[in-house]
Design a protein around this motif. Structure first.
Motif, PDB file in Angstrom:
ATOM      1  N   LYS A 251      38.644  -3.295 -71.319  1.00 50.29           N
ATOM      2  CA  LYS A 251      38.020  -4.355 -70.525  1.00 50.29           C
ATOM      3  C   LYS A 251      37.427  -3.761 -69.252  1.00 50.29           C
ATOM      4  O   LYS A 251      38.070  -2.963 -68.559  1.00 50.29           O
ATOM      5  CB  LYS A 251      39.072  -5.407 -70.168  1.00 50.29           C
ATOM      6  CG  LYS A 251      38.508  -6.692 -69.594  1.00 50.29           C
ATOM      7  CD  LYS A 251      37.865  -7.539 -70.658  1.00 50.29           C
ATOM      8  CE  LYS A 251      37.455  -8.901 -70.087  1.00 50.29           C
ATOM      9  NZ  LYS A 251      36.709  -9.700 -71.071  1.00 50.29           N
ATOM     10  N   ASP A 252      36.191  -4.135 -68.962  1.00 57.27           N
ATOM     11  CA  ASP A 252      35.507  -3.645 -67.765  1.00 57.27           C
ATOM     12  C   ASP A 252      34.689  -4.789 -67.190  1.00 57.27           C
ATOM     13  O   ASP A 252      33.571  -5.058 -67.642  1.00 57.27           O
ATOM     14  CB  ASP A 252      34.619  -2.458 -68.120  1.00 57.27           C
ATOM     15  CG  ASP A 252      33.928  -1.865 -66.902  1.00 57.27           C
ATOM     16  OD1 ASP A 252      34.509  -1.914 -65.805  1.00 57.27           O
ATOM     17  OD2 ASP A 252      32.782  -1.378 -67.048  1.00 57.27           O
TER      18      ASP A 252
ATOM     19  N   GLY B 113      32.704  -7.369 -69.453  1.00 55.36           N
ATOM     20  CA  GLY B 113      32.417  -6.694 -70.719  1.00 55.36           C
ATOM     21  C   GLY B 113      33.477  -5.694 -71.117  1.00 55.36           C
ATOM     22  O   GLY B 113      34.652  -5.813 -70.732  1.00 55.36           O
ATOM     23  N   TYR B 114      33.045  -4.659 -71.885  1.00 58.17           N
ATOM     24  CA  TYR B 114      33.976  -3.682 -72.433  1.00 58.17           C
ATOM     25  C   TYR B 114      33.334  -2.300 -72.413  1.00 58.17           C
ATOM     26  O   TYR B 114      32.101  -2.166 -72.384  1.00 58.17           O
ATOM     27  CB  TYR B 114      34.338  -4.027 -73.882  1.00 58.17           C
ATOM     28  CG  TYR B 114      35.017  -5.364 -74.042  1.00 58.17           C
ATOM     29  CD1 TYR B 114      36.411  -5.461 -74.059  1.00 58.17           C
ATOM     30  CD2 TYR B 114      34.276  -6.538 -74.172  1.00 58.17           C
ATOM     31  CE1 TYR B 114      37.037  -6.688 -74.207  1.00 58.17           C
ATOM     32  CE2 TYR B 114      34.894  -7.773 -74.313  1.00 58.17           C
ATOM     33  CZ  TYR B 114      36.275  -7.836 -74.325  1.00 58.17           C
ATOM     34  OH  TYR B 114      36.904  -9.054 -74.459  1.00 58.17           O
ATOM     35  N   VAL B 115      34.188  -1.291 -72.475  1.00 56.51           N
ATOM     36  CA  VAL B 115      33.737   0.089 -72.644  1.00 56.51           C
ATOM     37  C   VAL B 115      34.370   0.621 -73.926  1.00 56.51           C
ATOM     38  O   VAL B 115      35.606   0.654 -74.059  1.00 56.51           O
ATOM     39  CB  VAL B 115      34.114   0.973 -71.450  1.00 56.51           C
ATOM     40  CG1 VAL B 115      33.691   2.421 -71.717  1.00 56.51           C
ATOM     41  CG2 VAL B 115      33.465   0.460 -70.179  1.00 56.51           C
TER      42      VAL B 115
ATOM     43  N   VAL C 171      28.884   0.931 -73.140  1.00 57.45           N
ATOM     44  CA  VAL C 171      29.056  -0.290 -72.351  1.00 57.45           C
ATOM     45  C   VAL C 171      28.561  -1.490 -73.153  1.00 57.45           C
ATOM     46  O   VAL C 171      27.414  -1.507 -73.628  1.00 57.45           O
ATOM     47  CB  VAL C 171      28.295  -0.191 -71.018  1.00 57.45           C
ATOM     48  CG1 VAL C 171      28.421  -1.499 -70.227  1.00 57.45           C
ATOM     49  CG2 VAL C 171      28.815   0.980 -70.196  1.00 57.45           C
TER      50      VAL C 171
ATOM     51  N   GLY D  51      28.416  -5.893 -73.370  1.00 62.48           N
ATOM     52  CA  GLY D  51      28.592  -7.171 -72.698  1.00 62.48           C
ATOM     53  C   GLY D  51      29.610  -8.027 -73.431  1.00 62.48           C
ATOM     54  O   GLY D  51      29.959  -7.766 -74.593  1.00 62.48           O
TER      55      GLY D  51
ATOM     56  N   ASN E 207      32.071   6.034 -74.146  1.00 63.52           N
ATOM     57  CA  ASN E 207      31.812   5.171 -72.989  1.00 63.52           C
ATOM     58  C   ASN E 207      30.603   4.256 -73.214  1.00 63.52           C
ATOM     59  O   ASN E 207      29.702   4.165 -72.374  1.00 63.52           O
ATOM     60  CB  ASN E 207      31.617   5.999 -71.713  1.00 63.52           C
ATOM     61  CG  ASN E 207      32.864   6.788 -71.333  1.00 63.52           C
ATOM     62  OD1 ASN E 207      33.982   6.307 -71.499  1.00 63.52           O
ATOM     63  ND2 ASN E 207      32.686   8.000 -70.839  1.00 63.52           N
TER      64      ASN E 207
ATOM     65  N   ASN F 266      35.191   3.403 -76.904  1.00 55.06           N
ATOM     66  CA  ASN F 266      35.361   4.827 -77.174  1.00 55.06           C
ATOM     67  C   ASN F 266      36.066   5.006 -78.512  1.00 55.06           C
ATOM     68  O   ASN F 266      36.989   4.253 -78.840  1.00 55.06           O
ATOM     69  CB  ASN F 266      36.194   5.501 -76.082  1.00 55.06           C
ATOM     70  CG  ASN F 266      35.417   5.718 -74.801  1.00 55.06           C
ATOM     71  OD1 ASN F 266      34.672   6.679 -74.667  1.00 55.06           O
ATOM     72  ND2 ASN F 266      35.601   4.802 -73.850  1.00 55.06           N
TER      73      ASN F 266
END
Length: 381
Positions: free
Chosen positions: A143-144, A147-149, A216, A218, A214, A151
């Motif tokens: 979670k960022d 949104g999300y990152v 990115v 939404g 990484n 990997n």
């Protein structure tokens, strides 16, 4: 139970069969697979514009023709007969399935792009350590903000070299093999941080190792609730397995019919080898395996709309039969053709390779036997 097809479904079958007979011969397929881009975008465009089959399984409210599981089955069987490599399974069945059932933001627009032939999907779910366990995930979506990152590494993503979008399973919580904490995302293949290593598979299809570094995303990229996607993944995968079983029926029919035709032409001791009783018995056994596979595929397709347990049992039972039939019919077809059956110039070897790949696709025979057993014992308990 009524297994007859409607007039519309029969017309769909005839339309696909006629087009492929005229435009997708064995030599045409071999030529296309031997040069870039290793598939035929012109055929995909014809599926969308000329035939309209990319919309056959979508409801009319979403711009489709009002069909469903049976239409996918009809199309996939004809694609199997011609060994079509174009990504109908990954795009219409799997990508379309996630969009229909998960209903993410922009689903209607994305389905419209699928029907128009502009959006092509590949399902990135398998990982090197996971084998057939869809819960075994090291790929993470952290979670960022909103949104999300993303990997991770996905293995043998069939159809990824052609795809514009990837449907990706990833952990947003829980342990590596937990049922909870699994989420699904739609990722543009062109997104920054997505890299692929493309390669051919033994049956002429194309696949990729896909790496996410990484990436990115939404919030709108997620399908369904966060960490609650496992039931959705299992449902769509069961639909994909049923469709693969239908493709296998087309492959098996060509293996059986091609073998019968060859034995009528091949002579030994001055007579066609089809006159030998022991070979007649062998070909009857091949025909029985084909018919059993068709019946089990029909049953699995009908039960896709039932509850989770009944759907899963029917699908696994069909996949077990398909796996056994692919091995028996394929190996006997090669044996009755002799050494020339595996030459690249003969179609029968290519059908055998596809049958062999289908045997292990979405789970081997042993895997689905174990799954059926677990579901049956669980229901009995």
């Amino acid at each position: 139970m009524d297994f007859s097809f409607t007039e519309e479904q029969s017309m769909l079958r005839d339309t696909v069969a006629s087009y492929l007979a005229d435009n997708y011969g064995f030599d045409q397929r071999r030529a296309a697979l031997g040069r870039e881009p290793f598939w035929r975008p012109d055929v995909w465009s014809a599926f969308a514009d000329e035939l309209g089959i990319l919309g056959a399984a979508f409801p009319e409210a979403l711009g489709g023709l009002g069909g469903g599981y049976t239409e996918n089955m009809v199309v996939m069987e004809e694609l199997g007969k011609a060994l079509v490599v174009e990504p109908y399974l990954g795009t219409v069945v799997i990508g379309g399935g996630f969009l229909k059932h998960g209903a993410p933001a922009g689903a209607e627009e994305m389905i419209g792009q699928i029907i128009a032939g502009k959006a092509i999907f590949a399902f990135a779910y398998a990982e090197p350590q996971g084998r057939y366990n869809v819960r075994d995930l090291k790929t993470t979506a952290r979670k960022d903000g909103a949104g999300y990152v993303l990997n991770g590494h996905k293995a043998v993503v069939v159809g990824a070299p052609y795809a514009t979008h990837l449907v990706v399973t990833a952990r947003t919580g829980g342990g590596q093999r937990d049922a909870g904490g699994i989420s699904v995302f739609i990722v543009p293949k062109s997104a920054k941080g997505v890299t692929t290593r493309d390669y051919p598979t033994v049956d002429g299809f194309r696949a990729s190792e896909v790496y996410f570094e990484n990436v990115v995303l939404g919030a709108e990229a997620r399908i369904g609730g966060e960490g609650e996607a496992l039931p959705l993944v299992e449902k769509v995968m069961d639909e994909a397995i049923a469709a693969t079983c239908a493709e296998a029926c087309g492959v098996l029919r060509r293996l059986q019919e091609g073998t019968v035709e060859y034995t009528k032409q091949r002579k030994q001791f001055g007579v066609p080898i089809s006159s030998f009783q022991v070979l007649q018995h062998r070909m009857v056994d091949m025909f029985i395996q084909l018919e059993q596979s068709i019946s089990m595929t029909y049953m699995a397709t009908i039960r896709l709309s039932e509850g989770d347990a009944e759907r899963a049992k029917a699908v696994s039972a069909a996949k077990v039969q398909i796996g056994k039939a692919c091995k028996f019919v394929g190996q006997n077809a090669i044996q009755l053709h002799g050494g020339m059956g595996m030459t690249d110039e003969m179609a029968i070897g290519h059908y055998f390779k596809r049958a062999t790949m289908i045997e292990g696709l979405f789970g081997s025979t042993d895997h689905h036997l174990a799954r059926y057993e677990a579901l049956s014992l669980g229901a009995a308990a």
